[in-house]
Design an enzyme around this catalytic site. Structure first.
Site, PDB file in Angstrom:
ATOM      1  N   ASP A  71      -2.855   0.999   7.128  1.00  0.00           N
ATOM      2  CA  ASP A  71      -2.196   0.695   5.866  1.00  0.00           C
ATOM      3  C   ASP A  71      -1.870  -0.787   5.726  1.00  0.00           C
ATOM      4  OD1 ASP A  71      -2.326   3.390   5.347  1.00  0.00           O
ATOM      5  OD2 ASP A  71      -0.342   3.788   6.182  1.00  0.00           O
ATOM      6  N   CYS A  91     -12.104  -3.664  13.324  1.00  0.00           N
ATOM      7  CA  CYS A  91     -13.317  -4.119  12.661  1.00  0.00           C
ATOM      8  C   CYS A  91     -14.447  -4.338  13.667  1.00  0.00           C
ATOM      9  CB  CYS A  91     -13.045  -5.407  11.903  1.00  0.00           C
ATOM     10  SG  CYS A  91     -14.516  -6.034  11.079  1.00  0.00           S
ATOM     11  N   CYS A 135     -12.541 -10.168   7.485  1.00  0.00           N
ATOM     12  CA  CYS A 135     -13.893 -10.661   7.235  1.00  0.00           C
ATOM     13  C   CYS A 135     -14.580 -10.008   6.044  1.00  0.00           C
ATOM     14  CB  CYS A 135     -14.760 -10.489   8.482  1.00  0.00           C
ATOM     15  SG  CYS A 135     -15.208  -8.763   8.791  1.00  0.00           S
ATOM     16  N   CYS A 177     -12.462  -4.772   5.685  1.00  0.00           N
ATOM     17  CA  CYS A 177     -11.695  -5.518   6.682  1.00  0.00           C
ATOM     18  C   CYS A 177     -10.990  -6.682   5.987  1.00  0.00           C
ATOM     19  CB  CYS A 177     -12.615  -6.047   7.775  1.00  0.00           C
ATOM     20  SG  CYS A 177     -11.781  -7.185   8.898  1.00  0.00           S
ATOM     21  N   GLU A 223      -1.846  -1.224  -5.903  1.00  0.00           N
ATOM     22  CA  GLU A 223      -3.089  -0.639  -6.394  1.00  0.00           C
ATOM     23  C   GLU A 223      -2.880  -0.011  -7.765  1.00  0.00           C
ATOM     24  OE1 GLU A 223      -5.589   1.082  -2.743  1.00  0.00           O
ATOM     25  OE2 GLU A 223      -3.507   1.725  -2.813  1.00  0.00           O
ATOM     26  N   CYS A 266     -15.722  -8.335  13.171  1.00  0.00           N
ATOM     27  CA  CYS A 266     -14.973  -9.519  13.603  1.00  0.00           C
ATOM     28  C   CYS A 266     -13.909  -9.216  14.641  1.00  0.00           C
ATOM     29  CB  CYS A 266     -14.328 -10.213  12.400  1.00  0.00           C
ATOM     30  SG  CYS A 266     -12.885  -9.346  11.765  1.00  0.00           S
ATOM     31  N   ASP A 298       0.865  -1.180   0.000  1.00  0.00           N
ATOM     32  CA  ASP A 298       0.000   0.000   0.000  1.00  0.00           C
ATOM     33  C   ASP A 298       0.899   1.226   0.000  1.00  0.00           C
ATOM     34  OD1 ASP A 298      -2.541   1.418   0.347  1.00  0.00           O
ATOM     35  OD2 ASP A 298      -1.750   1.941   2.315  1.00  0.00           O
TER      36      ASP A 298
END
Ligand code: ZN
Length: 413
Positions: free
Chosen positions: A355, A345, A330, A327, A275, A348, A192
Site C-alpha cells: 500500500d 520490484c 522505476c 513500481c 485515487e 530495480c 491509498d
C-alpha cells in the site's frame, strides 16, 4: 464556496422550553401546509405556485396566534422546504417512479427549524458568545473553532438531536478562489485507501480499520432480545428504540472516525492526492466486503475533498489504474494478487509495503496532473523505514493518526 459549521448550543431550561415551543409551532405549520397542499393537489391536479402559497401566511396569522411568536422568515422556510420537497416528489411520480407520500410529522420527527438571511447573529452577552435568535432568545453557544472572518453567514439551522442536545449549523459563504496548486509544495501526501488497512500514506502512516465489533455485538444482542418480545407490545416498542440507538451509535462512530481522519490530512498538508474511486469502483471485482469498504471510502474522500477546499489545500483525484502493480521507484509493472502484501520490484529491487508503494504512485500521478515538481527524493529514501501502523482507535481518541507530535490542531468536529 458554501460551507457548514456546526456548534453545540448550551441552552438554559427556559431556553429549551422556548426552542421546543418554536419547533412545535413550525411542526404544526408544516402539518397544516402539508394538508392544504394535498387538498389542493387532489382538487386541481397540481400544486399551487410558491408565491400563492407564501401569500397565505399573513392570513393564517390572523386566526393562528402562535404563528406571530415565531420569526416570519423561519415560518417561510418551513413552507418553502415542504413545497420544494412535494414538487420534487411529484416530478419523480410523473417520471414513473413509485414514490411514497410525505407524511404528517409527529413531534419526535420534526427536529429543526431555520433562520435564513436575517433574524440571527452571533453576539457577546455577559462575557460569553451567544447565538441571538430573533423572537426567541440569546442562547450560549460553544464556538470550538472560529468561523473565518471573511465568511458571510447565510443561515442557521437549530436542531434537537434525539439525545436532547441542541446544535446550531451555520451555512456560510466564502468568496474564495479554489487554491492554486503550490509551485513547490512542501507538505504533499498520497493516500491509498485499502481493505485490510483503512489508509496508507506516503509519510509512512498506516491507519488500521475501525474496530466496531463491540458495537456490532451489542446490536446483535439487542436484536435477539427483540425477537423474543411480543410484536407491537410496549416492551417490543422499547426494544426497537434501543436497536435504533445501536444503529445510530455505529453510524456516529464511523462518521466521527472519517471526520477526524479527513481533518487531519486537510489541515496537515498543502497537497493531497487520492485515487478517483469512480474509476476504481468499476475496475475492481465486486464482493460484499468490498462494497461496504468502497461506501466508506466514498464518504471519506468526499469529506476530504470538502475539507481540503475549506482549508485551502490542493486536492487531486488520480486515475487508479495500475497504482498497485507499478513500481514507485522505476515504473515497471508486475502482477500482484491481493494476498501479496509486499511490493518487491524484480527490475530495480525496490521493496516496500504494497500500500505504501501504491500511495507513492498516487502522489506522483497527482503531482504530474497539476504539473508541479516534488522536492523530496525518491520513495526509496523515505517510504521504507518509517512505516508506522496507527490503530483507528488512536485516530478516534486523539483526532489525528500520529497524535500531538505531528499536529496540535487536527482535532475537531
Ligand atoms: Zn522498480
Amino acid at each position: 464556496m458554501y460551507y457548514a459549521y456546526k456548534y453545540r448550543l448550551k441552552p438554559s431550561d427556559a431556553h429549551r422550553e422556548e426552542l421546543d415551543r418554536h419547533r412545535d409551532i413550525c411542526r404544526q405549520l408544516y402539518n397544516h401546509t402539508l394538508y392544504r397542499l394535498n387538498e389542493y393537489q387532489d382538487k386541481h391536479g397540481e400544486l399551487p405556485s410558491m408565491t400563492a402559497l407564501r401569500s397565505e401566511l399573513p392570513d393564517l396569522k390572523q386566526w393562528w396566534d402562535d404563528l406571530s411568536d415565531v420569526y416570519s422568515k423561519v415560518l417561510q422556510t418551513v413552507v418553502e422546504r415542504l413545497f420544494d420537497n412535494l414538487k420534487a416528489l411529484s416530478a419523480l411520480k410523473k417520471n414513473g417512479y413509485g414514490v411514497g407520500q410525505l407524511k404528517w410529522k409527529p413531534p419526535r420527527e420534526f427536529r429543526s427549524f431555520t433562520y435564513s438571511q436575517s433574524g440571527f447573529k452571533l453576539d457577546k452577552k455577559g462575557g460569553q458568545t451567544v447565538l441571538s435568535l430573533s423572537k426567541l432568545a440569546d442562547i450560549p453557544i460553544r464556538l470550538h473553532r472560529p468561523i473565518p472572518d471573511d465568511a458571510k453567514l447565510k443561515q442557521v439551522t437549530v436542531k434537537k438531536e434525539p439525545t436532547g442536545e441542541w446544535f446550531a449549523t451555520f451555512g456560510v459563504e466564502v468568496d474564495r478562489e479554489p487554491p492554486e496548486p503550490p509551485e513547490n509544495p512542501e507538505k504533499c501526501v498520497g493516500i491509498d485507501v485499502g481493505i485490510f488497512k483503512y489508509a496508507h500514506d506516503t509519510d509512512g502512516t498506516a491507519v488500521g480499520s475501525l474496530d466496531l465489533s463491540d458495537e456490532r455485538e451489542r446490536l446483535e444482542h439487542e436484536q435477539r432480545k427483540l425477537s423474543r418480545k411480543q410484536r407491537g407490545s410496549n416492551n417490543w416498542e422499547k426494544q426497537r428504540r434501543r436497536i435504533a440507538e445501536c444503529h445510530a451509535d455505529l453510524r456516529r462512530k464511523r462518521r466521527d472516525f472519517l471526520h477526524k481522519l479527513s481533518n487531519y490530512y486537510a489541515r496537515e498538508y498543502d497537497f493531497v492526492a487520492v485515487e478517483d474511486l469512480n474509476v476504481k469502483g468499476m475496475m475492481e471485482s465486486p464482493s460484499n466486503s468490498r462494497n461496504t469498504a468502497s461506501a466508506a471510502w466514498r464518504t471519506f474522500l468526499s469529506l476530504l475533498e470538502y475539507k481540503c477546499e475549506r482549508e485551502g489545500t490542493h486536492f487531486v483525484a488520480v486515475n487508479p489504474s495500475g497504482t498497485t502493480k507499478e513500481c514507485a521507484s522505476c515504473g515497471v509493472s508486475t502482477e500482484k494478487p491481493l494476498w501479496v502484501r509486499e511490493h518487491s520490484c524484480p527490475a530495480c529491487g525496490f521493496e516496500a509495503d504494497r500500500d505504501a508503494n501504491a500511495a507513492w504512485n498516487i502522489l506522483s500521478r497527482g503531482l504530474e496532473n497539476v504539473g508541479v515538481g516534488h522536492s523530496e527524493g525518491t520513495p526509496v529514501e523515505t517510504a521504507l523505514p518509517t512505516d508506522t501502523p496507527v490503530s483507528a482507535k488512536r485516530v478516534v481518541e486523539a483526532g489525528s493518526p500520529t497524535l500531538k507530535e505531528r499536529t496540535a490542531s487536527a482535532v475537531s468536529e
